[in-house]
Write an enzyme that holds these catalytic residues in place. Structure first.
Site, mmCIF file in Angstrom:
data_model
loop_
_atom_site.group_PDB
_atom_site.id
_atom_site.type_symbol
_atom_site.label_atom_id
_atom_site.label_comp_id
_atom_site.label_asym_id
_atom_site.label_seq_id
_atom_site.Cartn_x
_atom_site.Cartn_y
_atom_site.Cartn_z
ATOM 1 N N ARG A 1 10.579 48.872 52.482
ATOM 2 C CA ARG A 1 9.990 50.223 52.558
ATOM 3 C C ARG A 1 10.814 51.011 53.467
ATOM 4 O O ARG A 1 11.286 52.115 53.272
ATOM 5 C CB ARG A 1 8.863 50.205 53.251
ATOM 6 C CG ARG A 1 7.768 51.307 52.793
ATOM 7 C CD ARG A 1 6.395 51.264 52.766
ATOM 8 N NE ARG A 1 5.861 50.246 54.126
ATOM 9 C CZ ARG A 1 4.770 50.388 54.524
ATOM 10 N NH1 ARG A 1 3.779 50.793 53.995
ATOM 11 N NH2 ARG A 1 4.613 49.466 55.788
ATOM 12 N N PHE B 1 7.507 35.988 54.735
ATOM 13 C CA PHE B 1 7.369 35.290 53.527
ATOM 14 C C PHE B 1 8.160 35.922 52.228
ATOM 15 O O PHE B 1 8.697 35.156 51.511
ATOM 16 C CB PHE B 1 5.755 35.346 53.045
ATOM 17 C CG PHE B 1 5.624 34.175 52.105
ATOM 18 C CD1 PHE B 1 5.997 33.007 51.979
ATOM 19 C CD2 PHE B 1 4.652 34.618 51.118
ATOM 20 C CE1 PHE B 1 5.787 32.199 51.144
ATOM 21 C CE2 PHE B 1 4.147 33.916 50.058
ATOM 22 C CZ PHE B 1 4.812 32.520 50.048
ATOM 23 N N ARG C 1 0.463 32.776 61.746
ATOM 24 C CA ARG C 1 -0.045 33.853 62.323
ATOM 25 C C ARG C 1 -1.363 33.606 62.629
ATOM 26 O O ARG C 1 -2.040 34.092 63.675
ATOM 27 C CB ARG C 1 0.118 35.106 61.471
ATOM 28 C CG ARG C 1 1.626 35.440 61.460
ATOM 29 C CD ARG C 1 1.660 36.647 60.813
ATOM 30 N NE ARG C 1 1.455 36.833 59.453
ATOM 31 C CZ ARG C 1 2.444 36.523 58.496
ATOM 32 N NH1 ARG C 1 3.692 36.395 58.832
ATOM 33 N NH2 ARG C 1 2.171 36.710 57.152
ATOM 34 N N VAL D 1 0.979 41.214 60.239
ATOM 35 C CA VAL D 1 -0.753 41.076 60.268
ATOM 36 C C VAL D 1 -1.089 39.579 59.870
ATOM 37 O O VAL D 1 -0.423 38.873 59.081
ATOM 38 C CB VAL D 1 -1.296 41.925 58.977
ATOM 39 C CG1 VAL D 1 -2.203 42.990 59.699
ATOM 40 C CG2 VAL D 1 -0.263 42.271 58.132
ATOM 41 N N LYS E 1 -8.873 30.031 53.189
ATOM 42 C CA LYS E 1 -8.329 29.086 54.391
ATOM 43 C C LYS E 1 -7.852 29.466 55.576
ATOM 44 O O LYS E 1 -7.857 29.051 56.821
ATOM 45 C CB LYS E 1 -7.343 28.381 53.610
ATOM 46 C CG LYS E 1 -6.057 28.987 53.362
ATOM 47 C CD LYS E 1 -4.743 28.635 54.344
ATOM 48 C CE LYS E 1 -3.965 29.477 55.074
ATOM 49 N NZ LYS E 1 -2.913 30.427 53.766
#
Lengths: 351, 561
Positions: free
Chosen positions: A38, A19, A271, A295, A207
């Site tokens: 990172r 995203f 996901r 995740v 949601k």
């Protein structure tokens, strides 16, 4: 709406997930973008190949691993990292932030802070004080108060293919909304403003619960009637949960609420949907998590929402059933049977 | 009885040598010029808000209509005699313009006349000499009264054994306040419970050695000549609550805004009127607070080199054991809240004889008042240090200017400033709660009321308030046990810096309860709490008890009853 007026200063994006990369690409059509990642591998890969997570990246995007540099160069920053890492990221970023910064986050999750030594399972009650939305985390950890969030049916994979989409920029500040519009809007990407920041954040978060359930329905091979039932009942449950957490009904009825819900519930690209789908296929949560690249925020949200509902002494049948499937030994089949027999059958009671 | 605990009973030197350099004196010197500036700036604001061809006309007509209605329905003695004539002229001038299509210039001229009239009415008329006299009268008068009534010996009237400082404890960040007043402009925002507050705060400002503050006082107070004299002397400007029209409100706000920009320290009661319920303010009026926000942004814009004065917000919490108007206030509150469910039986205080009796009792009995001065904050609610530098929650310095900056420049964004003002008001409310000092009298009221409420769980508030006296007795030992538990909770809150406590609260529990009960609403004819012959606890006035109970409301203490 010409995409020519390049902004003077570059715009920052923190988080090079799918995203984050998609948003960086949209921003890059109008501005120079600094994309923070990172790990150095990712930075190197972006620099060399202009590609990340299967998305081709715009030439205006430069990768960096230096938060202090990013904060010193950019006035507007989009933090888009998983909720579990959000607070830590903010703590690292905070020393470099000033009150003139504008932060618009794109994370759909909740942050919980518990008394020392407690875990979510051990703690007796979960109150609103223990639960923070991402905008609240930003304000907790930094001096920035001109904060906003992105929410809406923004499936990263579709955005990566430059398919039309829309987002909501929510903020208490008109200038943040305007800034979001100015930076993001283009011919394929519509931007709506909303000033109910908390409501919009909650809609985006909650949601995900229903999205898991929707995946589970598909996984069981059930049809459109069942999905229609789930989406509408899910909507009601979201609003009830949202009210417990201090949100307002309106936010749930817009693009960031129902719009996002319908998109996620129907999409095999989501996901959260995938988690539900695989659960229904008989996989365990551990197995699913171990093989997922990013995740699924919904899993964590179910856990928090369940505890919250209990603490408030309310009921939320879909969330409770999902919780037992995810963390207990209830099967998806049984959960469904339970829901179908649930005695509560008033359709709408909140308007 | 000397006040218990460590009251910082020392005197402060004035921070400015004479009154000559006081901002309010400076402002008054250029009174005419200042009023003209207010007029021109307000005119600019009102015309900007009404850019359309018809809009300004409509604004003027609405104002005219409301003002004529006010003159007819609600005239006051302070109103100038030419009020009717003035508005009649406005009406005729507007009529003359009725047929014209290009009349903006004339409309603006009428508008200017109206604003000038308002500005002249609002503007305070500070007189140095009068200020000094008023100050002496207050100081001398109170001190004489204290000594005469407390030291019961012949000649005590002329002794200086007691001063107001024994009666009123100033706690908190007095020193910081003095420092901030030297380097910037202070906006003091106190809680408001009693009509006594204005005088009390005026006295506190003087004791702390600060120059006079300007503050808005209701025009109705100027009805009373002696009051008007003092108000005019103390730097008050006039606020007329009857006038709710846009032009008036803008003039008022501009006056405050410009005075702040001129560096005049100001005082607002941000709750607007006195707290009717006895609760600490939880909703503030944003109008005057927003002028501070605007003044600060203006100062940043005018001084890009950062040499402009910073504005500091200083919340002040006032605590009384006793509020003279309590029964009337709580009745009004309950009536408003409960509509027909509540009837006021009688209003039993307002005669001047009773007022006098109160003053005497007030000075003879040991009922202390505390004024807690909070930490100074910037306009965004960040605490500032003694040099006026803003500090964030992690101890880092922040430049307040950055909050008003967009793409490197300070810019005007009204919506942003409104939001900031809302945010500031929330933080001020938090500070009020944090600085609030729990008195024994408040806590006994809270405990007793909540115990009765719990006993009659099924009754709503109004039924509880109507319970007959014979049903309202609490066994002393039960009370003591419960009081102890709540006192522990108050300590815990204090540890978390969510409330403050008066030192006497730490004494032996029986003593604290006794002190509390003898002090709670001590001058009311009907006592909110007292001991019966058996030593148990009873009440004579539930509504007033509820009022004093409310003082400790909002901390979640009822959970522990």
């Amino acid at each position: 709406m010409a995409s020519k007026n390049i902004s003077k200063k570059p715009v920052g994006v923190i988080g090079a997930g799918s995203f984050g990369s998609a948003i960086a690409n949209i921003l890059a059509e109008k501005s120079e973008v600094l994309l923070y990642a990172r790990d150095s591998e990712t930075i190197k890969k972006i620099a060399e190949q202009k590609e990340n997570r299967g998305q081709k990246l715009h030439t205006n995007i430069t990768a960096t691993g230096d938060l202090s540099y990013l904060a010193s160069v950019c006035d507007v920053i989009f933090p888009i990292v998983p909720s579990s890492a959000f607070r830590t990221m903010m703590q690292q970023l905070s020393p470099y932030l000033h009150p003139y910064h504008i932060l618009i986050h794109g994370t759909k999750g909740l942050d919980i802070s518990l008394p020392k030594g407690e875990t979510i399972d051990s703690v007796k009650e979960l109150n609103r004080e223990n639960i923070k939305t991402m905008s609240e985390v930003i304000m907790d950890e930094s001096v920035v108060i001109r904060v906003g969030c992105l929410a809406g049916p923004n499936l990263a994979k579709e955005m990566a293919k430059a398919q039309p989409a829309a987002t909501v920029v929510a903020s208490h500040y008109g200038e943040v909304i305007k800034e979001g519009e100015r930076l993001l809007r283009n011919d394929r990407f519509q931007v709506y403003g909303n000033n109910d920041l908390i409501g919009i954040e909650l809609a985006g978060v909650l949601k995900n619960i229903i999205a898991i359930a929707s995946g589970a329905l598909s996984g069981l091979g059930l049809g459109e009637n069942a999905k229609g039932l789930l989406i509408s009942r899910g909507m009601v449950e979201m609003i009830h949960l949202g009210k417990i957490m201090g949100g307002d009904v309106h936010a749930f009825l817009g693009v960031a609420g129902i719009g996002d819900l319908v998109a996620t519930c129907n999409s095999t690209l989501s996901r959260n949907y995938t988690v539900g789908y695989r659960l229904a296929q008989g996989e365990s949560l551990d197995q699913i998590i171990a093989t997922m690249e990013e995740v699924a925020e919904g899993v964590n949200t179910v856990r928090i929402a369940k505890k919250m509902v209990e603490s408030a002494n309310k009921r939320a049948p879909i969330t409770e059933a999902l919780y037992d499937v995810l963390f207990g030994d209830l099967t998806v089949d049984k959960a469904l049977q339970m829901l179908m027999r649930y005695p509560y059958n008033v359709d709408i009671d909140f308007i | 009885m000397k006040p218990k605990g460590k009251s910082k009973n020392k005197s402060y030197k004035p921070i400015l040598p004479g009154t000559k350099h006081w901002p309010v004196v400076q402002l008054n010197k250029r009174r005419k010029e200042f009023i003209e500036r207010t007029v021109e700036e307000t005119l600019k604001r009102v015309t900007e808000e009404n850019p359309g061809t018809q809009e300004l006309r409509e604004e003027l007509e609405t104002t005219l209509h409301r003002e004529k209605l006010r003159i007819k329905q609600n005239p006051w003695r302070v109103d100038p005699p030419d009020e009717y004539k003035f508005w009649e002229k406005v009406k005729n001038d507007l009529l003359d313009l009725a047929g014209k299509s290009e009349s903006r210039a004339e409309e603006e001229e009428i508008l200017r006349r109206i604003i000038r009239r308002y500005a002249q009415e609002i503007a305070g008329n500070f007189k140095k000499s009068r200020y000094k006299l008023a100050r002496e009268i207050i100081k001398f008068g109170f001190a004489r009264l204290l000594n005469a009534t407390r030291v019961k010996r012949f000649g005590a009237f002329f002794r200086n054994q007691y001063t107001l400082r024994d009666k009123i404890q100033i706690t908190g960040k007095a020193k910081q306040l003095r420092k901030l007043a030297k380097i910037g402009t202070v906006v003091m925002v106190p809680t408001h419970f009693s009509n006594l507050d204005s005088v009390l705060i005026g006295w506190v400002i003087h004791v702390l050695g600060l120059p006079a503050f300007i503050y808005g006082a209701g025009l109705n107070l100027f009805n009373i000549k002696i009051f008007a004299y003092f108000m005019n002397s103390l730097g008050a400007y006039k606020v007329d609550r009857r006038k709710k029209n846009f032009i008036y409100l803008e003039t008022l706000k501009m006056y405050s805004n410009l005075a702040l920009q001129e560096g005049a320290h100001s005082l607002f009661f941000p709750g607007g009127t006195r707290s009717r319920s006895g609760q600490i303010e939880n909703h503030l009026k944003l109008g005057l607070l927003s002028t501070a926000m605007e003044a600060q942004r203006n100062s940043f814009m005018k001084h890009p080199d950062n040499s402009g004065r910073k504005i500091f917000i200083v919340p002040v919490t006032i605590n009384y054991n006793f509020v003279l108007e309590a029964p009337a206030l709580i009745h009004e509150h309950l009536k408003r809240l409960g509509g027909e469910k509540y009837y006021v039986e009688n209003d039993e205080y307002s005669t001047s004889y009773k007022m006098l009796k109160f003053m005497l009792k007030f000075f003879t009995k040991g009922s202390d008042i505390s004024v807690s001065i909070g930490k100074g904050m910037d306009l965004l609610g960040n605490y500032v240090d003694n040099q006026g530098r803003s500090i964030d929650q992690h101890g880092r310095f922040i430049d307040t200017r950055d909050y008003f900056t967009y793409q490197g420049e300070v810019n005007i964004d009204k919506q942003r400033e409104d939001e900031y003002t809302r945010r500031l008001s929330k933080i001020i409310v938090q500070e009020f709660h944090r600085n609030n000092r729990v008195f024994a009298s408040h806590l006994v009221a809270f405990v007793a009321f909540e115990m009765w409420k719990k006993k009659y769980k099924k009754l709503d508030l109004y039924d509880v308030l109507r319970l007959p006296e014979e049903d309202l007795i609490i066994d002393y030992n039960e009370f003591k046990e419960c009081f102890g538990r709540l006192r522990d909770e108050v300590y815990k809150l204090k540890k978390k810096k969510m409330v403050n406590i008066a030192p006497h609260l730490k004494n032996d529990i029986d003593e604290v309860i006794k002190l509390g009960i003898s002090n709670v609403g001590m001058y009311h004819t009907k006592r909110p709490l007292m001991f019966n012959k058996k030593g148990d606890i009873i009440t004579q006035d539930m509504a007033t008890l509820y009022y004093y109970h409310n003082r400790t409301d909002g901390y979640g203490l009822e959970e522990y009853i």
